[in-house]
Design a protein around this motif. Sequence first.
Motif, PDB file in Angstrom:
ATOM      1  N   ILE A 129       3.293   5.798  -1.914  1.00  0.00           N
ATOM      2  CA  ILE A 129       4.357   5.742  -2.927  1.00  0.00           C
ATOM      3  C   ILE A 129       4.229   6.910  -3.896  1.00  0.00           C
ATOM      4  N   LEU A 130       2.989   7.182  -4.343  1.00  0.00           N
ATOM      5  CA  LEU A 130       2.760   8.234  -5.324  1.00  0.00           C
ATOM      6  C   LEU A 130       3.115   9.601  -4.770  1.00  0.00           C
ATOM      7  N   THR A 131       2.835   9.832  -3.486  1.00  0.00           N
ATOM      8  CA  THR A 131       3.073  11.151  -2.883  1.00  0.00           C
ATOM      9  C   THR A 131       4.366  11.202  -2.086  1.00  0.00           C
ATOM     10  N   SER A 132       5.235  10.186  -2.264  1.00  0.00           N
ATOM     11  CA  SER A 132       6.581  10.147  -1.671  1.00  0.00           C
ATOM     12  C   SER A 132       6.570  10.115  -0.141  1.00  0.00           C
ATOM     13  N   TYR A 133       5.578   9.470   0.455  1.00  0.00           N
ATOM     14  CA  TYR A 133       5.642   9.256   1.900  1.00  0.00           C
ATOM     15  C   TYR A 133       6.751   8.248   2.160  1.00  0.00           C
ATOM     16  N   PRO A 134       7.675   8.513   3.085  1.00  0.00           N
ATOM     17  CA  PRO A 134       8.886   7.685   3.208  1.00  0.00           C
ATOM     18  C   PRO A 134       8.662   6.272   3.755  1.00  0.00           C
ATOM     19  N   LYS A 135       7.474   5.974   4.315  1.00  0.00           N
ATOM     20  CA  LYS A 135       7.231   4.661   4.914  1.00  0.00           C
ATOM     21  C   LYS A 135       5.942   4.052   4.362  1.00  0.00           C
ATOM     22  N   PRO A 136       5.968   3.574   3.104  1.00  0.00           N
ATOM     23  CA  PRO A 136       4.740   3.013   2.510  1.00  0.00           C
ATOM     24  C   PRO A 136       4.233   1.771   3.235  1.00  0.00           C
ATOM     25  N   GLU A 137       5.149   0.968   3.843  1.00  0.00           N
ATOM     26  CA  GLU A 137       4.709  -0.222   4.575  1.00  0.00           C
ATOM     27  C   GLU A 137       3.937   0.166   5.836  1.00  0.00           C
ATOM     28  N   GLU A 138       4.318   1.277   6.457  1.00  0.00           N
ATOM     29  CA  GLU A 138       3.562   1.763   7.608  1.00  0.00           C
ATOM     30  C   GLU A 138       2.174   2.211   7.162  1.00  0.00           C
ATOM     31  N   ALA A 139       2.100   2.847   5.999  1.00  0.00           N
ATOM     32  CA  ALA A 139       0.801   3.261   5.463  1.00  0.00           C
ATOM     33  C   ALA A 139      -0.072   2.039   5.194  1.00  0.00           C
ATOM     34  N   TYR A 140       0.535   0.965   4.661  1.00  0.00           N
ATOM     35  CA  TYR A 140      -0.221  -0.270   4.391  1.00  0.00           C
ATOM     36  C   TYR A 140      -0.783  -0.848   5.692  1.00  0.00           C
ATOM     37  N   LEU A 141       0.059  -0.972   6.709  1.00  0.00           N
ATOM     38  CA  LEU A 141      -0.378  -1.551   7.983  1.00  0.00           C
ATOM     39  C   LEU A 141      -1.461  -0.684   8.625  1.00  0.00           C
ATOM     40  N   THR A 142      -1.307   0.631   8.559  1.00  0.00           N
ATOM     41  CA  THR A 142      -2.310   1.525   9.127  1.00  0.00           C
ATOM     42  C   THR A 142      -3.641   1.370   8.400  1.00  0.00           C
ATOM     43  N   GLY A 143      -3.585   1.262   7.069  1.00  0.00           N
ATOM     44  CA  GLY A 143      -4.812   1.041   6.301  1.00  0.00           C
ATOM     45  C   GLY A 143      -5.462  -0.291   6.630  1.00  0.00           C
ATOM     46  N   LEU A 144      -4.644  -1.317   6.831  1.00  0.00           N
ATOM     47  CA  LEU A 144      -5.168  -2.649   7.146  1.00  0.00           C
ATOM     48  C   LEU A 144      -5.892  -2.654   8.492  1.00  0.00           C
ATOM     49  N   LEU A 145      -5.401  -1.843   9.440  1.00  0.00           N
ATOM     50  CA  LEU A 145      -5.950  -1.841  10.800  1.00  0.00           C
ATOM     51  C   LEU A 145      -6.897  -0.677  11.061  1.00  0.00           C
ATOM     52  N   HIS A 146      -7.216   0.126  10.053  1.00  0.00           N
ATOM     53  CA  HIS A 146      -7.927   1.379  10.325  1.00  0.00           C
ATOM     54  C   HIS A 146      -9.320   1.159  10.917  1.00  0.00           C
ATOM     55  N   ASN A 147      -9.960   0.044  10.596  1.00  0.00           N
ATOM     56  CA  ASN A 147     -11.301  -0.234  11.128  1.00  0.00           C
ATOM     57  C   ASN A 147     -11.301  -1.401  12.111  1.00  0.00           C
ATOM     58  N   ILE A 148     -10.158  -1.682  12.735  1.00  0.00           N
ATOM     59  CA  ILE A 148     -10.068  -2.826  13.644  1.00  0.00           C
ATOM     60  C   ILE A 148     -11.039  -2.675  14.819  1.00  0.00           C
ATOM     61  N   GLY A 149     -11.382  -1.426  15.166  1.00  0.00           N
ATOM     62  CA  GLY A 149     -12.358  -1.201  16.234  1.00  0.00           C
ATOM     63  C   GLY A 149     -13.704  -1.823  15.932  1.00  0.00           C
ATOM     64  N   GLU A 150     -14.092  -1.860  14.643  1.00  0.00           N
ATOM     65  CA  GLU A 150     -15.348  -2.503  14.253  1.00  0.00           C
ATOM     66  C   GLU A 150     -15.327  -3.986  14.604  1.00  0.00           C
TER      67      GLU A 150
END
Length: 680
Positions: free
Chosen positions: A128-149
């Motif tokens: 949101i701060l850096t104007s990325y157009p898909k903040p919900e995609e960023a949220y989901l990616t962050g939530l799953l970033h360590n799913i391999g663990e």
Amino acid sequence: MPVNSQNILKELEVSKLPTLPSILADVLDSCQNHDSSFQSLAEIIARDASISARVVAMANSTLYNRGTPIRSLDRALLVLGIDTIRTIVITASIHQFFSGLSHGNHEFLKEFWRRSLSCALLAKSLAILTSYPKPEEAYLTGLLHNIGELVLSRNFNKEYLTLREEQPDEDKRLKHELGTFGIDHAELGAQLANEWGLSPYAIDAIRYHHANTVDILGAQHLVKILYAASALSNDAQQSMQQSVETTNSLFELNPSLISEICRKIDEEVIQVAESMGVQLDKQDDQEAHISLARAIRDQNLQNISRDLVSKAKTKIELATQIQHSLSLLLGTRQTALFWNEDNELVLIEDSYEAPLCFPLNEGSSLAAKSALRNEVLSSIDDDSAFVANQQILRLLDAQHMLCLPLLDGERIIAVIATTLHSNKERLHPNFLSILISQFKRQCIDIEQAHCAENTDSEINSLNAKVREIAHEANNPLSIINNYLSSLSLKLSEEDEVQEELQVLKEELERASQIIFRLRDLQQDITHDEGDADINLEIKNLLTLYKSSLFLAKSIDSEYLPDSSLRPVDISPGSLRQILTNLMKNAVEAMPEGGKISIATKSSINVNGHSFCEIKITDNGPGIPEEIQKNLFTPVSTTKGAGHSGLGLSITKNLVTEARGTITCRSDGKGTQFQILLPEQ
């Protein structure tokens, strides 16, 4: 045993990933509660990487997908519907309940959950701060970033937990994962993201979130967002200073603003954890495979008690609140709160008379015995003839009492004594445990608030000393900078020493910035998030830049403050980021030197609302017309290495968040930015 990476997804089980029992209980309860909204269900699921992964994978399966990839949780939930979500969660509960989890797994799950949620919230904030157009995609990616663990833990339980203990550094552990299991968790997570239909950028973000910072500088926006979010959420791997510097190198964000964002995210994660009964700050002896039926029951009891137990600010207010809550929840007539003061239990009451008190030893009273043993005790089971017991019963106007100890670890804080009916079996032990936890939390909050009041004067004294030292340290740096500039003028522009002098100047400016951040000590200690003093922030920045950036670029400055300006409702870190971006832009627009003017004014009336005004003006060549059309939109920077191209976009987002406006006027004679922030 290593697994062939070509067949890794076929060999590993990814459909039975564990999650915290309290999350499963919350989702089941929401599914079964007809009054729950679809949004509330989505919020619960969005807390957990494991369930979110199942939901996104199912929504993108051939059974539900109709050709368009689903890359947000909200859309996935709409596609699946309540019944399918309930089936997913019940299936996960059955797998988890019957497979069982060790204590080590439970602690790993808590840390994994905390990290995933922190990274998701940070990624969304940065988006949101850096104007990325898909903040919900960023949220989901962050939530799953360590799913391999989670997959490695599920399939190689003992080996992976042992590896985590032996290799706490995540970057080093990555190499050992590859050698031990045939794949590391970042690559495994990327392959899973690909299977589940996430975007190529999200897949790359997960795959490269452990790459070297220098290799990420030119990466796509989402890749940089996740890299920064992962670093900031991983306190165990890097110091906060290193993580802040990493984020600063990617997005040119002020350290104080990054710290504010991290602080807010930490508070939000703790609040979510407390709402689920998850203790992030300590280990517990509870097995992770507790019955989900019991979890649901306790969660419902906690919801009831949380609704009735409101916030108290003083001991007197807390005593009144306990009386009210226990009356509603347990039907008790009277309640007394005894606080531990110097190993004496002292009655908390709104009276000028000497309060009832007695020593904190087992030979004094049932309340003291309850506290020392950390057990809920009743006078029905223990009819000791202590005089203090008779005094408490007379105070309660009752024949029997129940004593509830409030301890923080082994430290005794207080004891609650309340009237007790003979049919004490109606008082469910789980319910009492939840109430004790609720009241204990409020006791600790009251203690912390009291300590904060007592240390205010010490903090102010320390802050003044730090500011004095910072000011003194900056003076010799300014002198060194002046001599370097003088030496540079004496040498020809082609002299090879010029490059070395430039490096020294840049390092001096960096040192000045570090010293300048010492001035933020008061803000960091008090966690001040509002009421910024505009004139003070501008004055401090000008003091810094006059002896560094302005001096090196031959920039003159003029400051015209309005002394009647009142503090505004914006965090000092956000205001500092706004001012820094605009001042640096002005300097970079005048490579041959020039002048910057800054002025403030109060009580600007716009449509009947009062605003304060900040104007930053330069006499540079102005901004080209084609750039002005997309001035606040993220662009590929033309300033070379070290610039993200996001400065004005971030500035606009921060002003908008503060309910203000920013405008720009520019022609061949210069550029002026006007910021309006609402007055309190």
